[in-house]
Design a protein around this motif. Structure first.
Motif, PDB file in Angstrom:
ATOM      1  N   HIS A  23      -5.528   1.571   2.710  1.00 46.25           N
ATOM      2  CA  HIS A  23      -6.705   1.259   3.541  1.00 46.25           C
ATOM      3  C   HIS A  23      -6.894   2.261   4.679  1.00 46.25           C
ATOM      4  N   HIS A  24      -6.126   3.364   4.684  1.00 44.69           N
ATOM      5  CA  HIS A  24      -6.248   4.318   5.795  1.00 44.69           C
ATOM      6  C   HIS A  24      -7.461   5.238   5.663  1.00 44.69           C
ATOM      7  N   ASP A  69       5.663   2.728   7.193  1.00 45.95           N
ATOM      8  CA  ASP A  69       4.265   2.381   6.888  1.00 45.95           C
ATOM      9  C   ASP A  69       3.787   3.287   5.772  1.00 45.95           C
ATOM     10  N   HIS A 123       0.842  -1.199   0.000  1.00 42.51           N
ATOM     11  CA  HIS A 123       0.000   0.000   0.000  1.00 42.51           C
ATOM     12  C   HIS A 123       0.876   1.248   0.000  1.00 42.51           C
ATOM     13  N   GLU A 177       4.353  -5.139   3.872  1.00 42.38           N
ATOM     14  CA  GLU A 177       3.842  -4.019   4.674  1.00 42.38           C
ATOM     15  C   GLU A 177       4.677  -3.814   5.938  1.00 42.38           C
ATOM     16  N   HIS A 178       5.402  -2.720   6.019  1.00 44.93           N
ATOM     17  CA  HIS A 178       6.246  -2.367   7.176  1.00 44.93           C
ATOM     18  C   HIS A 178       7.319  -3.450   7.338  1.00 44.93           C
TER      19      HIS A 178
HETATM   20 ZN   LIG Z   1       0.450  -0.296   6.717  1.00 43.86          ZN
END
Ligand SMILES: [Zn+2]
Length: 526
Positions: free
Chosen positions: A370-371, A336, A326, A399-400
């Motif tokens: 998705h935030h 992130d 993302h 992711e991260h």
């Molecule tokens: Zn994330």
């Protein structure tokens, strides 16, 4: 106490920093000056937010990688891409994309999100990928994104706290959604409630006050969400007119986490919270009230449009392995998910090389993320590419993945708050395999020894929020994810990304994809 110890930096509030035209006039209304005073009970005042890094990074580098990586998987090269990605967030801040620029990021539904996707697509194109596409997403009509446009939390000065006790701004304060103050400003006394458990609250009258609760995250804030939200709700039910969450994390960072925790509700950074706790302790000895003034302007955004980026490395087979990262993130979002996106791009370059061409088709998705409520990159991707659900044999969500680990330091800041220092490895990475395929789990088990990745020692079937959006694919879904304490905070900056860590995870994922590419479908999805 020796006299010099009482010479401290005191912030004087400029009179011009008042509400103008309904908005908080200036994000930095205070100035620093050195005075000799007994103000604020003689306590050291908190530093400006993010004045010093949350985590100290010393001169010792992280553990190196084994030599021999191809250039596209080289850590320093990937790090440069993380820097570019962080740059899109910095631009969002500089251009005041959101309100007066106190809040920033790569936000799905805003130009910062789209620009990041366009950059990823450009990289895919340059690497020679096929079918490079921009796919637009409309925000779900029932959903909305709440954002704070401008705000300020001020501890109201009082000569009773010592001569020269001027107002102090808690610069690390950040409102929690969907906080709102009908007239934009509120002043009320504070009451400390510790962990706000019912056993504590039965002794405390919070009516008409702003309740101050202490949050000590054991890992990242995700683990505290349930407790913080429900306790804040309870405080409001008991009559509190606002809630401060003192987030005891390194530094003095703004943190965008928690929701629906009372109206209005603010997260307060480590050192501001440390100061506030001591002020409340000292004030209690003289039965003095400490008041805070909150100013807040917010906006609810609907009808937003965002973008997914998709590209393909065609294989001999139409069966597909999907790789996702993302692009959205709060603040700089170096971890992130700047690191995850940069690793995704590195893997695209790697598998696009003729000598690394896979048998199966590889689909690369730079997801809108998705935030933003009502925007979900993966869900939109499944809807826009129906052939994916048919052809996919596996999904990997990156992711991260490369933040450095840190520990409490032996040293404290001038105000007595414990510092944090980076160590020589990366923060632990959890790897979830939704179908618990033994074949995939064994490949993952080999990661620490072969590539030095810091995977936690337990097999897992967990999936992250981003992976959840891929529910339309009923195949093995792998989430590769760190849970570092500073995620969703301003402390997650480029400096805490491990360059060798980027290389370690990129090499591991290249290995995982190549191994899965050669495996029959039934081994991946038994
Ligand atoms: Zn994330």
């Amino acid at each position: 106490m020796v006299r010099w110890a009482r010479i401290r930096r005191v912030r004087l509030i400029l009179l011009s920093a008042v509400l103008v035209g309904g908005a908080v006039a200036s994000a930095q209304p205070s100035r620093q000056t050195t005075v000799d005073s007994a103000a604020w009970f003689g306590l050291a005042l908190p530093p400006p937010a993010a004045d010093t890094a949350a985590v100290k990074v010393g001169a010792r580098p992280p553990r190196p990688t084994e030599p021999g990586s191809a250039t596209e998987l080289n850590g320093a090269n990937i790090k440069r891409d993380v820097e570019t990605i962080v740059g899109f967030a910095r631009e969002s801040r500089a251009s005041k994309e959101i309100g007066n620029g106190q809040m920033w990021g790569r936000v799905a539904g805003f130009p910062s999100g789209d620009r990041t996707v366009d950059w990823a697509l450009d990289q895919f194109r340059k690497a020679g990928l096929a079918d490079v596409r921009r796919q637009s997403i409309e925000q779900d009509q029932k959903s909305s994104l709440w954002l704070p446009l401008s705000w300020r939390v001020t501890l109201v000065g009082d000569p009773a706290f010592g001569a020269g006790s001027h107002d102090v701004i808690l610069e690390s304060a950040l409102p929690v959604g969907p906080s709102n103050i009908p007239r934009g400003t509120l002043t009320a006394p504070l009451v400390y409630v510790g962990t706000a458990s019912p056993a504590v609250l039965q002794h405390i009258d919070v009516k008409g006050k702003i309740a101050v609760q202490l949050v000590v995250p054991q890992g990242h804030m995700l683990f505290e969400r349930g407790a913080v939200d429900s306790r804040a709700e309870d405080l409001v039910k008991r009559g509190a007119i606002g809630v401060f969450n003192l987030i005891r994390l390194p530094g003095n960072e703004l943190s965008r986490d928690f929701s629906d925790c009372g109206n209005p509700c603010f997260n307060i950074g480590g050192r501001d919270g440390w100061f506030l706790e001591q002020v409340l302790d000292r004030a209690s000895r003289g039965a003095l009230d400490v008041k805070a003034r909150i100013e807040l302007q917010t906006q609810v955004f609907r009808g937003l449009k965002a973008t997914n980026g998709v590209a393909v490395i065609p294989g001999k087979s139409t069966e597909a392995i999907v790789l996702n990262a993302h692009v959205d993130g709060w603040f700089d979002g170096a971890g992130d998910n700047g690191d995850g996106l940069a690793v995704l791009v590195a893997l695209a370059r790697h598998f696009a090389k003729p000598e690394n061409r896979p048998q199966r088709t590889l689909v690369f998705v730079a997801s809108a993320g998705h935030h933003t409520p009502g925007i979900n990159g993966p869900r939109a991707s499944v809807a826009a590419n129906p052939e994916l659900a048919k052809n996919a044999v596996m999904l990997i969500n990156i992711e991260h993945v490369a933040q450095r680990n840190f520990s409490p330091a032996r040293t404290t800041s001038s105000d007595g708050y414990r510092e944090a220092v980076a160590d020589s490895g990366e923060a632990p990475i959890a790897v979830g395999v939704t179908n618990n395929s033994p074949f995939l789990q064994e490949l993952i088990d080999s990661g620490p020894a072969r590539f030095g990745v810091n995977f936690i020692s337990e097999r897992s079937t967990f999936q992250s929020g981003e992976t959840g959006g891929w529910a339309g694919l009923s195949v093995a879904k792998i989430s590769v994810m760190q849970a570092p304490p500073l995620y969703h905070t301003t402390g997650e900056v480029l400096d805490v990304i491990s360059t060798p860590g980027l290389e370690r995870i990129a090499r591991f994922l290249a290995f995982l994809v190549a191994a899965a590419d050669k495996a029959p479908r039934e081994r991946i999805n038994p």
